[in-house]
Design a protein around this motif. Structure first.
Motif, mmCIF file in Angstrom:
data_model
loop_
_atom_site.group_PDB
_atom_site.id
_atom_site.type_symbol
_atom_site.label_atom_id
_atom_site.label_comp_id
_atom_site.label_asym_id
_atom_site.label_seq_id
_atom_site.Cartn_x
_atom_site.Cartn_y
_atom_site.Cartn_z
ATOM 1 N N UNK A 118 0.828 -1.222 0.000
ATOM 2 C CA UNK A 118 0.000 0.000 0.000
ATOM 3 C C UNK A 118 0.853 1.258 0.000
ATOM 4 N N UNK A 119 2.051 1.162 0.586
ATOM 5 C CA UNK A 119 2.919 2.358 0.556
ATOM 6 C C UNK A 119 3.347 2.699 -0.871
ATOM 7 N N UNK A 120 3.425 1.636 -1.698
ATOM 8 C CA UNK A 120 4.036 1.821 -3.011
ATOM 9 C C UNK A 120 3.193 2.679 -3.956
ATOM 10 N N UNK A 121 1.886 2.791 -3.691
ATOM 11 C CA UNK A 121 1.128 3.724 -4.541
ATOM 12 C C UNK A 121 0.923 5.083 -3.863
ATOM 13 N N UNK A 122 1.682 5.314 -2.780
ATOM 14 C CA UNK A 122 1.666 6.636 -2.118
ATOM 15 C C UNK A 122 3.047 7.292 -2.204
ATOM 16 N N UNK A 123 4.064 6.579 -1.717
ATOM 17 C CA UNK A 123 5.423 7.142 -1.699
ATOM 18 C C UNK A 123 5.975 7.350 -3.095
ATOM 19 N N UNK A 124 6.902 8.296 -3.232
ATOM 20 C CA UNK A 124 7.511 8.656 -4.535
ATOM 21 C C UNK A 124 6.496 9.265 -5.482
ATOM 22 N N UNK A 125 5.395 9.731 -4.970
ATOM 23 C CA UNK A 125 4.344 10.296 -5.823
ATOM 24 C C UNK A 125 3.153 9.364 -5.847
ATOM 25 N N UNK A 126 1.988 9.882 -5.464
ATOM 26 C CA UNK A 126 0.796 9.024 -5.390
ATOM 27 C C UNK A 126 0.334 8.636 -6.799
ATOM 28 N N UNK A 127 -0.542 7.622 -6.842
ATOM 29 C CA UNK A 127 -1.075 7.196 -8.147
ATOM 30 C C UNK A 127 -1.817 8.333 -8.844
ATOM 31 N N UNK A 128 -2.491 9.168 -8.054
ATOM 32 C CA UNK A 128 -3.215 10.298 -8.660
ATOM 33 C C UNK A 128 -2.214 11.224 -9.359
ATOM 34 N N UNK A 129 -1.143 11.532 -8.645
ATOM 35 C CA UNK A 129 -0.132 12.437 -9.221
ATOM 36 C C UNK A 129 0.571 11.766 -10.414
ATOM 37 N N UNK A 130 0.800 10.434 -10.316
ATOM 38 C CA UNK A 130 1.447 9.739 -11.444
ATOM 39 C C UNK A 130 0.588 9.826 -12.700
ATOM 40 N N UNK A 131 -0.732 9.710 -12.525
ATOM 41 C CA UNK A 131 -1.625 9.815 -13.702
ATOM 42 C C UNK A 131 -1.598 11.239 -14.248
ATOM 43 N N UNK A 132 -1.534 12.187 -13.336
ATOM 44 C CA UNK A 132 -1.467 13.594 -13.745
ATOM 45 C C UNK A 132 -0.199 13.826 -14.586
ATOM 46 N N UNK A 133 0.932 13.325 -14.100
ATOM 47 C CA UNK A 133 2.216 13.513 -14.810
ATOM 48 C C UNK A 133 2.180 12.801 -16.165
ATOM 49 N N UNK A 134 1.672 11.559 -16.163
ATOM 50 C CA UNK A 134 1.645 10.780 -17.416
ATOM 51 C C UNK A 134 0.743 11.456 -18.445
ATOM 52 N N UNK A 135 -0.446 11.885 -17.998
ATOM 53 C CA UNK A 135 -1.381 12.522 -18.927
ATOM 54 C C UNK A 135 -0.810 13.838 -19.449
ATOM 55 N N UNK A 136 -0.178 14.606 -18.524
ATOM 56 C CA UNK A 136 0.375 15.904 -18.925
ATOM 57 C C UNK A 136 1.451 15.729 -20.011
ATOM 58 N N UNK A 137 2.264 14.676 -19.870
ATOM 59 C CA UNK A 137 3.310 14.425 -20.879
ATOM 60 C C UNK A 137 2.685 14.155 -22.239
ATOM 61 N N UNK A 138 1.622 13.336 -22.256
ATOM 62 C CA UNK A 138 0.985 13.009 -23.540
ATOM 63 C C UNK A 138 0.295 14.240 -24.137
ATOM 64 N N UNK A 139 -0.366 14.991 -23.254
ATOM 65 C CA UNK A 139 -1.077 16.182 -23.751
ATOM 66 C C UNK A 139 -0.094 17.208 -24.308
ATOM 67 N N UNK A 140 1.070 17.301 -23.638
ATOM 68 C CA UNK A 140 2.083 18.258 -24.096
ATOM 69 C C UNK A 140 2.613 17.841 -25.476
ATOM 70 N N UNK A 141 2.765 16.520 -25.635
ATOM 71 C CA UNK A 141 3.255 16.028 -26.937
ATOM 72 C C UNK A 141 2.231 16.335 -28.032
ATOM 73 N N UNK A 142 0.955 16.395 -27.649
ATOM 74 C CA UNK A 142 -0.075 16.837 -28.607
ATOM 75 C C UNK A 142 -0.687 15.723 -29.407
ATOM 76 N N UNK A 143 0.098 14.700 -29.736
ATOM 77 C CA UNK A 143 -0.442 13.552 -30.469
ATOM 78 C C UNK A 143 0.437 12.340 -30.186
ATOM 79 N N UNK A 144 -0.111 11.162 -30.446
ATOM 80 C CA UNK A 144 0.683 9.968 -30.147
ATOM 81 C C UNK A 144 0.975 9.141 -31.384
ATOM 82 N N UNK A 145 0.330 9.499 -32.533
ATOM 83 C CA UNK A 145 0.679 8.748 -33.751
ATOM 84 C C UNK A 145 1.056 9.741 -34.852
#
Ligand SMILES: Cc1cc2nc3c(=O)[nH]c(=O)nc-3n(C[C@H](O)[C@H](O)[C@H](O)COP(=O)(O)OP(=O)(O)OC[C@H]3O[C@@H](n4cnc5c(N)ncnc54)[C@H](O)[C@@H]3O)c2cc1C
Length: 389
Positions: free
Chosen positions: A362-389
């Motif tokens: 249970x610590x592993x989806x909190x420490x080093x950045x929570x899952x919520x924040x990880x999704x935020x970071x991952x989505x932001x990277x894709x949105x910044x790239x603008x497209x994926x194909x």
């Protein structure tokens, strides 16, 4: 079979390393893993031995007594240790990677010579201090302040939830040297436990990861030599981003290690335990749990190993680090919970280790950045790239 895909990514030296770590973890850590959890004690002797074997030198260059910079080797070591004790793996990750690798990557020669041989040999324990009582996910809102006075910084502030704080000799501390510049005013200082004005307040009583001590640190007018700065003033923010990239990769190996241990129990128990005249592994609803666990784990492990084997520090790896981190940690939480279910009432007792795995996971989806924040970071990277194909 499970794990076959990743074995192609491992070189001969990785296979030897895995065997050595696995043997050590089975012989030395497995017999005391339950006691470490029960008594919540930091196994100092195990850290000394890991130092002698070089495990505390993962991600530290050879010239300072380490293994060299090889993320895949770090993943292998942490995964094998985590199979037996996730808390030992967590403390090992913090001293060797979060402290050791960051000093190696960003520090000047003098600081590297001063601290890295001690970290690599296990004689010194390091900690990484970013989080504060009012600054967790929002880490740029830290308040710890370092004011330059001649050849010193005068540091005031406090840090919260710091792994290894109660046992560490030296801390990698994020501060503001110039709060008016916001992110550009963030810096990192190495602060020793013995410096006047440093107090490690208390060890927190946690549900899991017991034995990996977590504490608060207070800094009150601590005089830190200016030579203890990592890099230059104002370099703290890019250091934070890059170090979190590595951290999120390697902590995912702790998740896969715990998941492997839990799945192993699920499989063994399902073959042995009989109800209604047959092994429970023949009931479809149990088989589904085993199939899902195997598939999810193999997929996330393959992703993690591919990422570690091809890691390119020059690149922006925020998407990979964030996504592998939430996938691996959530897989660990799911598999450890399912393992308890498969073991039924026995799984809920301390007679079997699966309840410990779940509390650790249970610590592993909190420490080093929570899952919520990880999704935020991952989505932001894709949105910044603008497209994926
Ligand atoms: C055992 C343990 C060891 C740790 N070790 C260290 C360490 O060695 N060094 C260190 O610096 N830190 C360490 N931490 C701190 C850890 O990284 C933080 O706990 C974590 O980043 C979350 O911060 P927080 O606890 O303040 O939660 P908060 O940031 O207060 O978050 C609370 C909840 O709100 C959610 N949330 C926050 N912001 C958003 C948003 N923008 N969108 C959606 N949801 C949001 C979070 O996901 C979470 O669910 C450790 C923590 C623990 C428990």
């Amino acid at each position: 079979m499970l794990g076959d895909l990743i074995s192609g990514l491992e070189k001969e030296e990785h296979k030897i390393l895995r065997e050595t770590v696995a043997r050590f973890a089975k012989d030395r850590i497995a017999p005391i893993a339950a006691r470490i959890d029960e008594e919540d004690y930091f196994p100092e002797d195990i850290f000394k031995e890991m130092g002698e074997l070089g495990f505390t030198g993962i991600m530290i260059p050879e010239e300072y007594g380490g293994f060299g910079i090889d993320p895949l080797a770090a993943v292998i070591v942490l995964e094998e240790i985590a199979k037996q004790s996730a808390s030992v793996a967590l403390s090992l990750m913090v001293t060797s990677v979060l402290f050791g690798h960051n000093v190696a990557y960003w520090g000047n020669d003098e600081l590297k010579k001063k601290y890295l041989p001690g970290i690599a040999s296990g004689k010194l324990i390091g900690a990484y201090a970013l989080t504060e009582p009012d600054a967790g996910s929002d880490s740029v809102s830290i308040k710890t302040r370092a004011e330059r006075k001649g050849d010193y910084f005068i540091v005031n502030g406090q840090k919260m939830f710091i792994t290894n704080a109660p046992v560490a000799d030296v801390f990698y501390v994020f501060v503001y040297t110039d709060p008016t510049k916001k992110k550009e005013g963030m810096s990192v200082l190495l602060i020793e436990k013995e410096m006047e004005g440093v107090t490690v307040a208390k060890k927190l009583d946690k549900m899991g990861m017991r034995g990996s001590p977590t504490g608060l640190i207070f800094f009150e007018d601590v005089k830190v030599p200016v030579t203890n700065i990592i890099g230059t003033e104002g370099m703290g923010y890019p250091q934070m981003l890059k170090s979190l990239e590595i951290e999120r990769m390697v902590i995912s190996a702790i998740s896969t290690g715990v998941s492997l241990a839990a799945l192993d129990w699920m499989v063994r128990y399902s073959n042995e335990r009989k109800q209604f005249g047959k092994p429970i592994g023949q009931f479809e609803m149990i088989m589904k749990k085993i199939a899902d666990a195997g598939a999810m784990l193999d997929a996330v492990r393959t992703y993690l190993y591919m990422y570690a084997a091809t890691y390119n520090e020059e690149k922006d790896n925020r998407f990979e680090s964030a996504s592998v981190k939430f996938l691996a940690s959530e897989t660990a939480v799911k598999i450890t919970l399912d393992a308890i279910q498969v073991l039924g009432g026995y799984g809920y007792t301390k007679e079997y280790p699966v309840e410990r795995y779940m509390r650790d996971a249970k610590l592993l989806d909190i420490g080093s950045g929570t899952s919520e924040i990880m999704r935020f970071v991952a989505a932001k990277s894709l949105l910044k790239a603008g497209r994926v194909i």
